[in-house]
Scaffold this active site. Structure first.
Site, PDB file in Angstrom:
ATOM      1  CD  GLU A 174      -2.527  -1.949   0.666  1.00 47.55           C
ATOM      2  OE1 GLU A 174      -1.513  -2.680   0.735  1.00 47.55           O
ATOM      3  OE2 GLU A 174      -3.654  -2.385   0.427  1.00 47.55           O
ATOM      4  CE1 TYR A 176       0.334   3.775   5.318  1.00 46.58           C
ATOM      5  CE2 TYR A 176      -0.460   1.611   4.683  1.00 46.58           C
ATOM      6  CZ  TYR A 176      -0.712   2.910   5.107  1.00 46.58           C
ATOM      7  OH  TYR A 176      -2.004   3.328   5.321  1.00 46.58           O
ATOM      8  NE  ARG A 224      -2.518  -6.216   2.585  1.00 46.99           N
ATOM      9  CZ  ARG A 224      -3.482  -5.418   2.992  1.00 46.99           C
ATOM     10  NH1 ARG A 224      -3.618  -5.130   4.271  1.00 46.99           N
ATOM     11  NH2 ARG A 224      -4.316  -4.908   2.134  1.00 46.99           N
ATOM     12  CG  HIS A 262      -2.894   4.458   0.997  1.00 51.58           C
ATOM     13  ND1 HIS A 262      -4.084   3.774   0.892  1.00 51.58           N
ATOM     14  CD2 HIS A 262      -2.322   4.019   2.134  1.00 51.58           C
ATOM     15  CE1 HIS A 262      -4.215   2.969   1.927  1.00 51.58           C
ATOM     16  NE2 HIS A 262      -3.157   3.099   2.692  1.00 51.58           N
ATOM     17  CD  GLN A 349     -22.130   6.521   1.850  1.00 51.41           C
ATOM     18  OE1 GLN A 349     -22.569   5.868   0.929  1.00 51.41           O
ATOM     19  NE2 GLN A 349     -22.905   7.277   2.593  1.00 51.41           N
TER      20      GLN A 349
HETATM   21  P1  FAD Z   1     -36.526   7.011   1.515  1.00 53.97           P
HETATM   22  O1  FAD Z   1     -35.477   6.133   1.008  1.00 53.97           O
HETATM   23  O2  FAD Z   1     -36.931   8.151   0.661  1.00 53.97           O
HETATM   24  O3  FAD Z   1     -37.789   6.099   1.851  1.00 53.97           O
HETATM   25  C1  FAD Z   1     -39.037   6.633   2.185  1.00 53.97           C
HETATM   26  C2  FAD Z   1     -40.094   5.581   1.905  1.00 53.97           C
HETATM   27  O4  FAD Z   1     -41.334   5.990   2.469  1.00 53.97           O
HETATM   28  C3  FAD Z   1     -40.357   5.353   0.421  1.00 53.97           C
HETATM   29  O5  FAD Z   1     -40.244   3.980   0.125  1.00 53.97           O
HETATM   30  C4  FAD Z   1     -41.768   5.888   0.211  1.00 53.97           C
HETATM   31  O6  FAD Z   1     -42.455   5.183  -0.803  1.00 53.97           O
HETATM   32  C5  FAD Z   1     -42.379   5.644   1.567  1.00 53.97           C
HETATM   33  N1  FAD Z   1     -43.533   6.518   1.869  1.00 53.97           N
HETATM   34  C6  FAD Z   1     -43.593   7.862   1.768  1.00 53.97           C
HETATM   35  N2  FAD Z   1     -44.800   8.304   2.176  1.00 53.97           N
HETATM   36  C7  FAD Z   1     -45.519   7.210   2.523  1.00 53.97           C
HETATM   37  C8  FAD Z   1     -46.827   7.019   3.037  1.00 53.97           C
HETATM   38  N3  FAD Z   1     -47.632   8.022   3.294  1.00 53.97           N
HETATM   39  N4  FAD Z   1     -47.219   5.751   3.277  1.00 53.97           N
HETATM   40  C9  FAD Z   1     -46.415   4.695   3.044  1.00 53.97           C
HETATM   41  N5  FAD Z   1     -45.175   4.828   2.573  1.00 53.97           N
HETATM   42  C10 FAD Z   1     -44.724   6.071   2.326  1.00 53.97           C
HETATM   43  N6  FAD Z   1     -27.101   7.320   0.252  1.00 53.97           N
HETATM   44  C11 FAD Z   1     -25.918   6.890   0.676  1.00 53.97           C
HETATM   45  O7  FAD Z   1     -25.651   6.939   1.866  1.00 53.97           O
HETATM   46  N7  FAD Z   1     -25.010   6.351  -0.176  1.00 53.97           N
HETATM   47  C12 FAD Z   1     -25.240   6.255  -1.496  1.00 53.97           C
HETATM   48  O8  FAD Z   1     -24.393   5.779  -2.239  1.00 53.97           O
HETATM   49  C13 FAD Z   1     -26.489   6.710  -1.976  1.00 53.97           C
HETATM   50  N8  FAD Z   1     -26.766   6.629  -3.284  1.00 53.97           N
HETATM   51  C14 FAD Z   1     -27.950   7.088  -3.731  1.00 53.97           C
HETATM   52  C15 FAD Z   1     -28.217   7.035  -5.079  1.00 53.97           C
HETATM   53  C16 FAD Z   1     -29.413   7.486  -5.570  1.00 53.97           C
HETATM   54  C17 FAD Z   1     -29.676   7.432  -7.041  1.00 53.97           C
HETATM   55  C18 FAD Z   1     -30.394   8.000  -4.680  1.00 53.97           C
HETATM   56  C19 FAD Z   1     -31.716   8.491  -5.202  1.00 53.97           C
HETATM   57  C20 FAD Z   1     -30.133   8.074  -3.333  1.00 53.97           C
HETATM   58  C21 FAD Z   1     -28.911   7.640  -2.849  1.00 53.97           C
HETATM   59  N9  FAD Z   1     -28.581   7.711  -1.503  1.00 53.97           N
HETATM   60  C22 FAD Z   1     -27.392   7.264  -1.059  1.00 53.97           C
HETATM   61  C23 FAD Z   1     -29.481   8.374  -0.544  1.00 53.97           C
HETATM   62  C24 FAD Z   1     -30.242   7.361   0.297  1.00 53.97           C
HETATM   63  O9  FAD Z   1     -30.853   6.406  -0.516  1.00 53.97           O
HETATM   64  C25 FAD Z   1     -31.247   8.102   1.159  1.00 53.97           C
HETATM   65  O10 FAD Z   1     -30.559   8.961   2.036  1.00 53.97           O
HETATM   66  C26 FAD Z   1     -32.104   7.146   1.975  1.00 53.97           C
HETATM   67  O11 FAD Z   1     -32.813   6.303   1.114  1.00 53.97           O
HETATM   68  C27 FAD Z   1     -33.070   7.897   2.879  1.00 53.97           C
HETATM   69  O12 FAD Z   1     -33.802   6.936   3.568  1.00 53.97           O
HETATM   70  P2  FAD Z   1     -35.253   7.194   4.140  1.00 53.97           P
HETATM   71  O13 FAD Z   1     -35.719   5.893   4.642  1.00 53.97           O
HETATM   72  O14 FAD Z   1     -35.221   8.342   5.077  1.00 53.97           O
HETATM   73  O15 FAD Z   1     -36.132   7.669   2.904  1.00 53.97           O
HETATM   74  P1  NAP Z   2     -27.012  17.167  -2.425  1.00 58.63           P
HETATM   75  O1  NAP Z   2     -25.784  16.382  -2.221  1.00 58.63           O
HETATM   76  O2  NAP Z   2     -27.438  18.112  -1.367  1.00 58.63           O
HETATM   77  O3  NAP Z   2     -26.839  17.964  -3.799  1.00 58.63           O
HETATM   78  C1  NAP Z   2     -27.781  18.822  -4.280  1.00 58.63           C
HETATM   79  C2  NAP Z   2     -27.244  19.573  -5.504  1.00 58.63           C
HETATM   80  O4  NAP Z   2     -28.247  20.394  -5.983  1.00 58.63           O
HETATM   81  C3  NAP Z   2     -26.055  20.419  -5.206  1.00 58.63           C
HETATM   82  O5  NAP Z   2     -25.133  20.231  -6.249  1.00 58.63           O
HETATM   83  C4  NAP Z   2     -26.606  21.842  -5.207  1.00 58.63           C
HETATM   84  O6  NAP Z   2     -25.565  22.631  -5.761  1.00 58.63           O
HETATM   85  C5  NAP Z   2     -27.815  21.748  -6.095  1.00 58.63           C
HETATM   86  N1  NAP Z   2     -28.929  22.595  -5.661  1.00 58.63           N
HETATM   87  C6  NAP Z   2     -29.459  22.719  -4.414  1.00 58.63           C
HETATM   88  N2  NAP Z   2     -30.503  23.580  -4.428  1.00 58.63           N
HETATM   89  C7  NAP Z   2     -30.639  23.995  -5.699  1.00 58.63           C
HETATM   90  C8  NAP Z   2     -31.527  24.901  -6.346  1.00 58.63           C
HETATM   91  N3  NAP Z   2     -32.467  25.525  -5.656  1.00 58.63           N
HETATM   92  N4  NAP Z   2     -31.378  25.118  -7.660  1.00 58.63           N
HETATM   93  C9  NAP Z   2     -30.423  24.505  -8.361  1.00 58.63           C
HETATM   94  N5  NAP Z   2     -29.529  23.638  -7.796  1.00 58.63           N
HETATM   95  C10 NAP Z   2     -29.650  23.395  -6.484  1.00 58.63           C
HETATM   96  O7  NAP Z   2     -28.254  16.208  -2.672  1.00 58.63           O
HETATM   97  P2  NAP Z   2     -28.470  14.956  -3.607  1.00 58.63           P
HETATM   98  O8  NAP Z   2     -27.505  14.888  -4.722  1.00 58.63           O
HETATM   99  O9  NAP Z   2     -29.917  15.003  -3.904  1.00 58.63           O
HETATM  100  O10 NAP Z   2     -28.194  13.738  -2.658  1.00 58.63           O
HETATM  101  C11 NAP Z   2     -29.021  13.478  -1.519  1.00 58.63           C
HETATM  102  C12 NAP Z   2     -28.263  12.757  -0.464  1.00 58.63           C
HETATM  103  O11 NAP Z   2     -27.962  11.440  -0.902  1.00 58.63           O
HETATM  104  C13 NAP Z   2     -26.955  13.433  -0.150  1.00 58.63           C
HETATM  105  O12 NAP Z   2     -26.858  13.675   1.218  1.00 58.63           O
HETATM  106  C14 NAP Z   2     -25.918  12.486  -0.592  1.00 58.63           C
HETATM  107  O13 NAP Z   2     -24.842  12.415   0.336  1.00 58.63           O
HETATM  108  C15 NAP Z   2     -26.622  11.149  -0.660  1.00 58.63           C
HETATM  109  N6  NAP Z   2     -26.006  10.394  -1.755  1.00 58.63           N
HETATM  110  C16 NAP Z   2     -24.779   9.869  -1.562  1.00 58.63           C
HETATM  111  C17 NAP Z   2     -24.165   9.200  -2.593  1.00 58.63           C
HETATM  112  C18 NAP Z   2     -22.808   8.596  -2.396  1.00 58.63           C
HETATM  113  O14 NAP Z   2     -22.248   8.064  -3.325  1.00 58.63           O
HETATM  114  N7  NAP Z   2     -22.243   8.607  -1.226  1.00 58.63           N
HETATM  115  C19 NAP Z   2     -24.782   9.085  -3.802  1.00 58.63           C
HETATM  116  C20 NAP Z   2     -26.037   9.641  -3.974  1.00 58.63           C
HETATM  117  C21 NAP Z   2     -26.626  10.303  -2.935  1.00 58.63           C
HETATM  118  P3  NAP Z   2     -25.582  24.204  -5.835  1.00 58.63           P
HETATM  119  O15 NAP Z   2     -26.391  24.679  -4.676  1.00 58.63           O
HETATM  120  O16 NAP Z   2     -24.156  24.603  -5.811  1.00 58.63           O
HETATM  121  O17 NAP Z   2     -26.196  24.490  -7.163  1.00 58.63           O
HETATM  122 FE1  SF4 Z   3     -17.609   0.217   5.150  1.00 59.56          FE
HETATM  123 FE2  SF4 Z   3     -19.934  -0.752   5.988  1.00 59.56          FE
HETATM  124 FE3  SF4 Z   3     -19.803   0.589   3.669  1.00 59.56          FE
HETATM  125 FE4  SF4 Z   3     -18.763  -1.879   3.931  1.00 59.56          FE
HETATM  126  S1  SF4 Z   3     -20.915  -1.310   4.064  1.00 59.56           S
HETATM  127  S2  SF4 Z   3     -17.780  -0.136   2.985  1.00 59.56           S
HETATM  128  S3  SF4 Z   3     -17.976  -1.809   6.002  1.00 59.56           S
HETATM  129  S4  SF4 Z   3     -19.403   1.409   5.699  1.00 59.56           S
END
Ligand code: FAD
Ligand code: NAP
Ligand code: SF4
Length: 688
Positions: A174, A176, A224, A262, A349
């Protein structure tokens, strides 16, 4: 857990065959690889580590390796990092080793000298060359310091033995210190410790010999070896092989595989790396040595581990993060309960990203990781007799529902959609994020096992919950996408990320993405992936494609095993935009953000910060970039501009006198991610 007749395991006969090391033997072929957790540096961290390792020993891991411990102060990763150079320090390690032995496990301590990767000004290296990832230039080691450092490694190993460890792992990869001596990239010396290959490997060989001398013959010493440096001027394959042979002669018990320095700009453990993508490297060495070889990187299921062992890739398999995600991984595999394994999704993460930000590690899918010493209510007791409604089966709701049920509550989980998962049902569709399917599989099994009453296609309104005997309601209704105030945002060419990822609406060949957060990046990755990347995401074909995309040469024609990256086959032209000035993707994960940026750069995505949006119309997206007003003549504009909480039910339920908890996106949409959503579900359930 010991396998009584391991060779006869019906599903994983290789994984559960014992490994004879001569003076001792291991019950199975799973090594828990070294992982720094941050607990190492806490005042009472060794007690917390004792609980952490004891849980994994109880879970049946064949052999474990601790996070890296420095043999002296100069070797510290950071000021006041973990070190073992005195008997007083050794005695404190008894907390860990006794706890592991009480559970019938075995544990080695990793000795790591960071060399030029040390994050303190007194850092040393074979030559005074600053690492591209470090702010500090190292001091060149004098021959005297080299000799005393070799002695420190040997003393450290002897002290590890005194502290009760079954062995040590010497960290030679890695990038080191030891790796810095071996590779011409970092060793520019002209004395007895540099120049020819024989002189460059003198440092690791002297360490290996002295460690064996001081620690004794009946002590496990894993070395390693960096088998693939992935940097210019790294080792050649012939050098790797010769070094491994020499280490065997010098007394190594096993050789573990190290992949990538790294400072390498090739992702080696991120979720976009296909499973088992580096086992081919270890296989190149199989048959050359008599001692066992361990393979590593992106092995996260018992099936993959068994296949690699069966196909002759290695004698043992190292898994680190998968055992953070599920301490009972081995036990569940042994008991043929693999569907219940909480699989590591390789997101980094909560583990590596935390460690790189000097925070304690945990795990996105297992918030209990590294908190094993904290007390939680015993299973089946904490919420016995309670009837609880959980609304929303996204990550927050799934976590809360399954944990509450484990504590004895009668849980009703309501979900408006046809399937559980919430936003994970979009995340799993991104090429390179298929591991998210595993988390949903895990929760599906937990719902069944813990007898959660699941009500799909049931959009909840207040009337459904009021007067139905619920003691508590957990609202996990998530978020709604934010609609930015831009003229023409309702134009037919405007799509939301939900339209693209979930509803699979057609997307044109020129696309602008508004918002460059995690979702904007994922949408850009989705839209620029080739047909092949959308359909083939595992197996040898996926591994080959990944090697081509990142310029990894399985023929090893050049030092370090790298070659030219192949031009990607990209289906459309994409602009990824944000209003904020500064680097695009600055808030992505510390250890993975650079790889996401490189992926998009390689696919020709235009990443524009500091943009002002004016309007959207038939001509396209009107904006100002770098002081110039212009129109992007795109066919679609995809909005990924963040989210707003969805919690309309909260007011009416509270007014009706119900005890309501808000978690996940429903509580707070800003900075929401799955790590927080799952952790809040767990914390709510286990709060005492
Ligand atoms: P949600 O996932 O939004 O779930 C809410 C649920 O409630 C939904 O299934 C909805 O249908 C249900 N619901 C809403 N209202 C009602 C109702 N009245 N009755 C019954 N059911 C209802 N996060 C990461 O940490 N790492 C990532 O790599 C990552 N990648 C992502 C990629 C994408 C494309 C997207 C869209 C999101 C990603 N996220 C990632 C974000 C992550 O998925 C969200 O932060 C997480 O899903 C939030 O969880 P939650 O349970 O609060 O809400
Ligand atoms: P986000 O990370 O908060 O990004 C939102 C983006 O929208 C920013 O680029 C912001 O940039 C822009 N934005 C915000 N308000 C706006 C407005 N009024 N008009 C135009 N642009 C605006 O949110 P997200 O991409 O929706 O992701 C949601 C959550 O899921 C995040 O917390 C993220 O960490 C998580 N997630 C994580 C991963 C992962 O790989 N770890 C992947 C997907 C999602 P400007 O304000 O500069 O324009
Ligand atoms: Fe790390 Fe858990 Fe994500 Fe695996 S699932 S990479 S152990 S945070």
């Amino acid at each position: 857990m010991q396998a009584t007749n391991p060779a006869a395991h019906p599903l994983y006969p290789r994984l559960f065959s014992p490994l004879d090391l001569g003076f001792t033997s291991l019950p199975n072929r799973v090594l828990m690889g070294s992982m720094h957790t941050g607990l190492e540096e806490h005042k009472d961290g060794l007690r917390a580590l004792a609980a952490y390792f004891a849980a994994r020993a109880r879970g049946g891991v064949g052999l474990m390796v601790t996070g890296g411990i420095a043999p002296n102060r100069q070797g510290w990763l950071a000021p006041f990092g973990a070190k073992l150079s005195t008997r007083a320090e050794a005695s404190r390690h008894r907390h860990v080793t006794d706890a592991v032995h009480d559970e019938g496990g075995k544990i080695c301590m990793q000795i790591l000298h960071a060399g030029r990767y040390s994050m303190h000004p007194m850092l040393v290296a074979p030559s005074p060359l600053r690492a591209p990832i470090s702010p500090f230039r190292p001091w060149e080691m004098s021959p005297r310091l080299i000799r005393s450092t070799i002695g420190d490694f040997a003393d450290c190993a002897a002290l590890a033995r005194e502290g009760g460890y079954d062995g040590v792992e010497i960290m030679g990869s890695e990038g080191y210190l030891i790796n810095q001596f071996i590779a011409p990239r970092t060793n520019k010396r002209h004395d007895d410790w540099g120049g020819s290959f024989e002189k460059r490997i003198r440092f690791p060989l002297e360490i290996m010999k002295k460690v064996r001398e001081k620690a004794g013959d009946d002590f496990i010493v894993i070395f390693r070896v960096s088998m693939l440096d992935l940097v210019d001027d790294g080792s050649t394959w012939e050098e790797v092989e010769q070094l491994a042979l020499a280490l065997e002669q010098a007394g190594a018990t096993m050789i573990n595989t190290g992949i990538g320095w790294h400072e390498a700009r090739i992702p080696t453990i991120a979720t976009l790396v296909p499973r088992g993508a580096y086992a081919w490297v270890t296989r190149r060495l199989m048959g050359a040595l008599r001692i066992p070889l361990i393979t590593t990187n992106r092995i996260n299921t018992p099936e993959k581990a068994e296949q690699l062992l069966n196909d002759g890739f290695a004698d043992m398999v190292s898994m680190a993060r998968p055992l953070l995600a599920d301490p009972d991984f081995v036990k569940k595999a042994f008991e043929q309960r693999a569907p219940e394994i909480n699989t590591c999704i390789a997101c980094n993460q909560a583990c590596l990203d935390h460690v790189f930000r000097q925070k304690d590690a945990s795990c996105l899918v297992n918030p209990r990781a590294c908190r094993e010493s904290q007390s939680v209510p015993p299973q089946g007791t904490g919420r016995k007799g309670k009837k609880i409604a959980v609304v929303g089966a996204g990550p927050a709701g799934l976590s809360a529902a399954t944990e509450l049920a484990a504590l004895g509550a009668e849980v009703h989980l309501f979900e408006a959609a046809k399937e559980i998962g919430g936003q994970f049902n979009m995340a799993k569709r991104i090429p390179g994020k298929e591991e998210f399917y595993e988390t949903l599989r895990y929760f599906r099994n937990m719902i069944e096992k813990r007898k959660v009453a699941l009500h799909l296609e049931t959009p909840v309104d207040a009337g459904l919950l009021i007067g139905n005997g619920f003691d508590e309601v957990v609202l996990c209704t998530g978020v709604a996408p934010r609609v930015p105030r831009i003229e023409g945002v309702d134009h037919p060419k405007v799509l939301s990320y939900i339209d693209v990822l979930l509803h699979k609406k057609p997307v044109g060949e020129k696309v602008a993405i508004i918002g460059a957060g995690g979702i904007g990046f994922d949408v850009a990755t989705f839209l620029t992936a080739s047909e092949h990347q959308h359909t083939v995401n595992s197996g040898e074909e996926a591994i080959e494609r990944y090697r081509e995309e990142w310029g990894i040469d399985p023929e090893y024609r050049h030092r370090g095993g790298i070659t030219e990256q192949e031009t990607a086959d990209v289906p459309r032209k994409v602009w990824l935009l944000q209003r904020t000035k500064g680097k695009i993707g600055d808030r992505l994960g510390k250890t993975t953000g650079w790889a996401h940026r490189l992926t998009l750069k390689h696919r020709g995505v235009q990443m524009w910060p500091g943009v002002q949006y004016h309007k959207i119309d038939d001509a396209g997206l009107h904006l100002t970039y770098q002081g110039q007003a212009q129109v992007l003549d795109v066919e679609n504009v995809v909005i990924c501009a963040g989210q707003e909480p969805l919690r309309d039910l909260y007011g009416p339920l509270v007014e009706a006198g119900l005890a309501v908890h808000l978690i996940g996106g429903a509580k707070e949409a800003a900075e929401l991610d799955a790590q927080r959503a799952i952790a809040e579900g767990w914390a709510l359930a286990t709060a005492q």
